[in-house]
Motif scaffolding. Structure first.
Motif, PDB file in Angstrom:
ATOM      1  N   GLU A   1       0.826  -1.207   0.000  1.00  0.00           N
ATOM      2  CA  GLU A   1       0.000   0.000   0.000  1.00  0.00           C
ATOM      3  C   GLU A   1       0.859   1.256   0.000  1.00  0.00           C
ATOM      4  OE1 GLU A   1      -2.551  -0.332   3.342  1.00  0.00           O
ATOM      5  OE2 GLU A   1      -3.853  -1.860   2.429  1.00  0.00           O
ATOM      6  N   ASP A   2       1.977   1.228   0.732  1.00  0.00           N
ATOM      7  CA  ASP A   2       2.903   2.373   0.737  1.00  0.00           C
ATOM      8  C   ASP A   2       3.503   2.595  -0.644  1.00  0.00           C
ATOM      9  OD1 ASP A   2       2.441   2.779   3.412  1.00  0.00           O
ATOM     10  OD2 ASP A   2       4.215   1.695   4.097  1.00  0.00           O
ATOM     11  N   GLU A   3       3.829   1.512  -1.335  1.00  0.00           N
ATOM     12  CA  GLU A   3       4.395   1.624  -2.680  1.00  0.00           C
ATOM     13  C   GLU A   3       3.385   2.240  -3.639  1.00  0.00           C
ATOM     14  OE1 GLU A   3       5.769  -2.139  -3.976  1.00  0.00           O
ATOM     15  OE2 GLU A   3       7.356  -2.302  -2.477  1.00  0.00           O
ATOM     16  N   VAL A   4       2.123   1.832  -3.498  1.00  0.00           N
ATOM     17  CA  VAL A   4       1.064   2.390  -4.355  1.00  0.00           C
ATOM     18  C   VAL A   4       0.905   3.882  -4.110  1.00  0.00           C
ATOM     19  CG1 VAL A   4      -1.409   2.365  -4.825  1.00  0.00           C
ATOM     20  CG2 VAL A   4      -0.170   0.203  -4.574  1.00  0.00           C
ATOM     21  N   LYS A   5       0.924   4.283  -2.843  1.00  0.00           N
ATOM     22  CA  LYS A   5       0.798   5.705  -2.497  1.00  0.00           C
ATOM     23  C   LYS A   5       1.936   6.516  -3.086  1.00  0.00           C
ATOM     24  CE  LYS A   5      -1.781   5.040   1.824  1.00  0.00           C
ATOM     25  NZ  LYS A   5      -1.756   5.213   3.306  1.00  0.00           N
ATOM     26  N   GLU A   6       3.160   5.974  -3.016  1.00  0.00           N
ATOM     27  CA  GLU A   6       4.314   6.678  -3.551  1.00  0.00           C
ATOM     28  C   GLU A   6       4.182   6.861  -5.047  1.00  0.00           C
ATOM     29  OE1 GLU A   6       7.809   4.605  -2.417  1.00  0.00           O
ATOM     30  OE2 GLU A   6       7.614   5.064  -0.278  1.00  0.00           O
ATOM     31  N   ILE A   7       3.698   5.826  -5.730  1.00  0.00           N
ATOM     32  CA  ILE A   7       3.505   5.909  -7.173  1.00  0.00           C
ATOM     33  C   ILE A   7       2.451   6.966  -7.526  1.00  0.00           C
ATOM     34  CG2 ILE A   7       2.707   4.667  -9.222  1.00  0.00           C
ATOM     35  CD1 ILE A   7       3.931   2.129  -7.977  1.00  0.00           C
ATOM     36  N   GLU A   8       1.356   6.965  -6.766  1.00  0.00           N
ATOM     37  CA  GLU A   8       0.264   7.904  -7.025  1.00  0.00           C
ATOM     38  C   GLU A   8       0.693   9.356  -6.774  1.00  0.00           C
ATOM     39  OE1 GLU A   8      -2.833   6.472  -4.539  1.00  0.00           O
ATOM     40  OE2 GLU A   8      -3.534   4.955  -5.992  1.00  0.00           O
TER      41      GLU A   8
END
Length: 212
Positions: A204-211
């Protein structure tokens, strides 16, 4: 885990009816009458929630027990019952194989072995097949209350040798009568559940960083 809320969520013999959640799944396999229902009922602090049958080998479904809205205990059909037709065995085999090889949420397969007897041909085949699929099975040696305390080590050695295991770290002797082994099994599950949660949080942290 402190277990208070458990219920049978899904009973299915079809892939398209499997639960649509990201809950961690722990599957339980074993030959008919090895004590799977007794183990499940002990782990979830119930007397008779896990479904049992008076006709061994007749269960043709995968049963998903929702545990605290955090994970599923997945009860697989028992194997090795002689009176089941070859066609039924092949159908169950394909269904179970499909589940074990494609289910992303599945992280552990628990294989039950009767501690009183040397693992049979079907037990060895199942153990080897689970390993071939990339899992490290947790062996639960059931019905230890049927043995004298002095006999347990000898019988665990027999299981280890028959399955060609390098050691006994993944063998837990268990009794549904005395509940011995229950806490150790839950320690394994709790560790797995924490690792699973950490992995999800990291994703989820990786997704947030990408977004961002």
């Amino acid at each position: 885990m402190n277990v208070n809320n458990v219920y049978l969520d899904v009973v299915t013999g079809r892939k398209d009816q499997l639960p649509d959640t990201d809950f961690l799944e722990i599957a339980f396999a074993g030959k008919s009458n090895v004590g799977k229902s007794s183990l499940l009922n002990t782990l979830i602090n119930r007397k008779s929630l896990a479904r049992t049958s008076s006709k061994p080998g007749k269960t043709q479904t995968i049963n998903f027990y929702n545990v605290e809205e955090q994970l599923y205990f997945v009860d697989l059909p028992g194997y090795g019952y002689a009176k089941v037709s070859k066609a039924d065995r092949e159908r169950w085999g394909r269904f179970i194989e499909d589940y074990l090889t494609t289910r992303q949420q599945l992280r552990l397969v628990v294989l039950l072995i009767d501690i009183r007897h040397e693992p049979g041909k079907n037990d060895v085949l199942m153990y080897d097949w689970i390993k071939y699929q990339g899992f490290e099975p947790l062996i639960i040696a059931t019905k230890m209350d049927k043995l004298k305390r002095s006999q347990i080590k000898k019988h665990l050695n027999v299981i280890q040798k028959a399955l060609k295991m390098p050691n006994q770290k993944n063998i837990i002797p268990f009794s549904a009568v005395s509940k011995q082994g229950k806490d150790e099994i839950w320690e394994r599950f709790d560790t797995l559940l924490q690792e699973y949660a950490d992995q999800h949080a990291a994703m989820e942290d990786e997704v947030k960083e990408i977004e961002e």
